[in-house]
Design a protein around this motif. Structure first.
Motif, PDB file in Angstrom:
ATOM      1  N   ILE A  87       1.025  -1.288  -0.018  1.00 44.54           N
ATOM      2  CA  ILE A  87       0.389  -0.264   0.405  1.00 44.54           C
ATOM      3  C   ILE A  87       0.910   0.986   0.151  1.00 44.54           C
ATOM      4  O   ILE A  87       0.321   2.113  -0.958  1.00 44.54           O
ATOM      5  N   GLN A  88       2.209   0.745   0.815  1.00 43.81           N
ATOM      6  CA  GLN A  88       3.128   2.375   0.630  1.00 43.81           C
ATOM      7  C   GLN A  88       3.504   2.501  -0.812  1.00 43.81           C
ATOM      8  O   GLN A  88       3.479   3.382  -0.665  1.00 43.81           O
ATOM      9  N   PHE A 144       0.384   2.989  -3.305  1.00 39.07           N
ATOM     10  CA  PHE A 144      -0.787   3.683  -3.326  1.00 39.07           C
ATOM     11  C   PHE A 144      -0.197   5.558  -2.468  1.00 39.07           C
ATOM     12  O   PHE A 144      -0.805   5.976  -2.479  1.00 39.07           O
ATOM     13  N   LYS A 189       1.320   5.691   0.002  1.00 42.81           N
ATOM     14  CA  LYS A 189       0.683   6.190   1.716  1.00 42.81           C
ATOM     15  C   LYS A 189       1.881   5.898   2.642  1.00 42.81           C
ATOM     16  O   LYS A 189       2.821   5.383   2.175  1.00 42.81           O
ATOM     17  N   ASP A 190       1.848   6.737   3.634  1.00 46.79           N
ATOM     18  CA  ASP A 190       2.687   7.070   4.629  1.00 46.79           C
ATOM     19  C   ASP A 190       2.511   5.716   5.097  1.00 46.79           C
ATOM     20  O   ASP A 190       1.217   4.686   5.295  1.00 46.79           O
ATOM     21  N   GLU A 219       1.346   5.251   8.629  1.00 43.70           N
ATOM     22  CA  GLU A 219       0.154   5.386   9.522  1.00 43.70           C
ATOM     23  C   GLU A 219      -0.910   4.992   8.268  1.00 43.70           C
ATOM     24  O   GLU A 219      -1.979   4.283   9.136  1.00 43.70           O
ATOM     25  N   ALA A 220      -0.735   4.957   7.420  1.00 45.02           N
ATOM     26  CA  ALA A 220      -2.076   5.264   6.415  1.00 45.02           C
ATOM     27  C   ALA A 220      -2.209   4.146   5.856  1.00 45.02           C
ATOM     28  O   ALA A 220      -3.597   3.462   6.294  1.00 45.02           O
ATOM     29  N   ALA A 221      -1.110   3.662   5.481  1.00 50.42           N
ATOM     30  CA  ALA A 221      -0.837   1.816   4.993  1.00 50.42           C
ATOM     31  C   ALA A 221      -1.758   0.848   6.192  1.00 50.42           C
ATOM     32  O   ALA A 221      -2.155   0.090   6.095  1.00 50.42           O
ATOM     33  N   GLN A 250      -3.775   1.487   8.456  1.00 50.10           N
ATOM     34  CA  GLN A 250      -4.712   1.761   9.566  1.00 50.10           C
ATOM     35  C   GLN A 250      -5.790   0.501   7.812  1.00 50.10           C
ATOM     36  O   GLN A 250      -6.694   0.583   8.262  1.00 50.10           O
ATOM     37  N   ILE A 251      -5.680   1.391   5.889  1.00 48.24           N
ATOM     38  CA  ILE A 251      -6.292   0.497   5.538  1.00 48.24           C
ATOM     39  C   ILE A 251      -5.884  -1.846   5.945  1.00 48.24           C
ATOM     40  O   ILE A 251      -7.465  -1.790   5.305  1.00 48.24           O
ATOM     41  N   CYS A 259      -8.117   1.354  -1.375  1.00 52.09           N
ATOM     42  CA  CYS A 259      -6.354   2.113  -1.168  1.00 52.09           C
ATOM     43  C   CYS A 259      -6.057   3.051  -2.126  1.00 52.09           C
ATOM     44  O   CYS A 259      -5.350   3.339  -1.593  1.00 52.09           O
ATOM     45  N   GLY A 260      -6.991   3.573  -2.856  1.00 53.84           N
ATOM     46  CA  GLY A 260      -6.637   4.493  -3.944  1.00 53.84           C
ATOM     47  C   GLY A 260      -7.667   4.824  -4.797  1.00 53.84           C
ATOM     48  O   GLY A 260      -8.577   3.982  -5.197  1.00 53.84           O
TER      49      GLY A 260
END
Ligand code: TYC
Length: 120
Positions: free
Chosen positions: A59-60, A63, A65-66, A68-70, A72-73, A85-86
Motif C-alpha cells: 500500500i505504501q 498507493f 501512503k505513509d 500510518e495510513a497504509a 490503517q487501510i 487503497c486509492g
C-alpha cells in the motif's frame, strides 16, 4: 436612343434554418454538457495468508501512503474483508491493481485487488 438596362430583382435569401445569420430563425440551441471522466477505485481484498507487513508495504509502495495510513487501510481490509487503497483515472487504477497482483504473485502471496468505477 439609350437602351434601358433590365431590372433584375435581388435573389431571395437562401433558407438555412440551422444558421444564426442574424436574420433567420434559430430553431434550436443545444447546451453541451460534458461529464467529468469516471473515476476508478482500487479495492484490495482480504485473505488468510498474505502477511500484514507485506500488505502495508504494498500500500505504501503503489498507493503513496505513509506507514500510518497504509497500516490503517490494511487493518480495515483485514476486519471488513476489503478496502479502498486509492482513486484514479481508469488506466492508472488498472495499472496499480496489476502492479499489486504482480508483486503479490512474485512473493508467493494470494493477495488480490480489483479496480472498479466509483459510484457517483
Ligand atoms: N488477513 C491477513 C492476515 O491476517 C492480512 C491481510 C490484510 C491480507 C489485508 C490481505 O488485503 C489484505 N495475515
Amino acid at each position: 436612343m439609350a437602351s434601358k438596362s433590365p431590372v433584375i430583382p435581388p435573389a431571395p435569401p437562401v433558407h438555412q434554418p440551422d444558421r444564426d445569420d442574424g436574420g433567420s430563425v434559430v430553431l434550436e440551441r443545444r447546451t453541451q454538457k460534458v461529464q467529468p471522466p469516471q473515476l476508478y477505485q482500487v479495492v484490495m481484498l482480504n485473505d488468510d495468508y498474505t502477511p500484514m507487513e507485506f500488505v502495508v508495504v504494498v500500500i505504501q509502495e503503489f498507493f503513496g501512503k505513509d506507514l500510518e495510513a497504509a497500516t490503517q487501510i490494511m487493518l480495515k481490509i483485514h476486519l471488513d474483508g476489503k478496502g479502498v487503497c486509492g482513486v484514479y483515472s481508469r488506466d492508472v487504477a488498472a495499472t496499480r491493481a496489476d502492479q499489486v497482483l504482480e508483486a503479490a504473485a512474485k512473493a508467493g502471496h494470494p493477495l488480490k485487488c480489483v479496480s472498479e468505477p466509483v459510484d457517483t
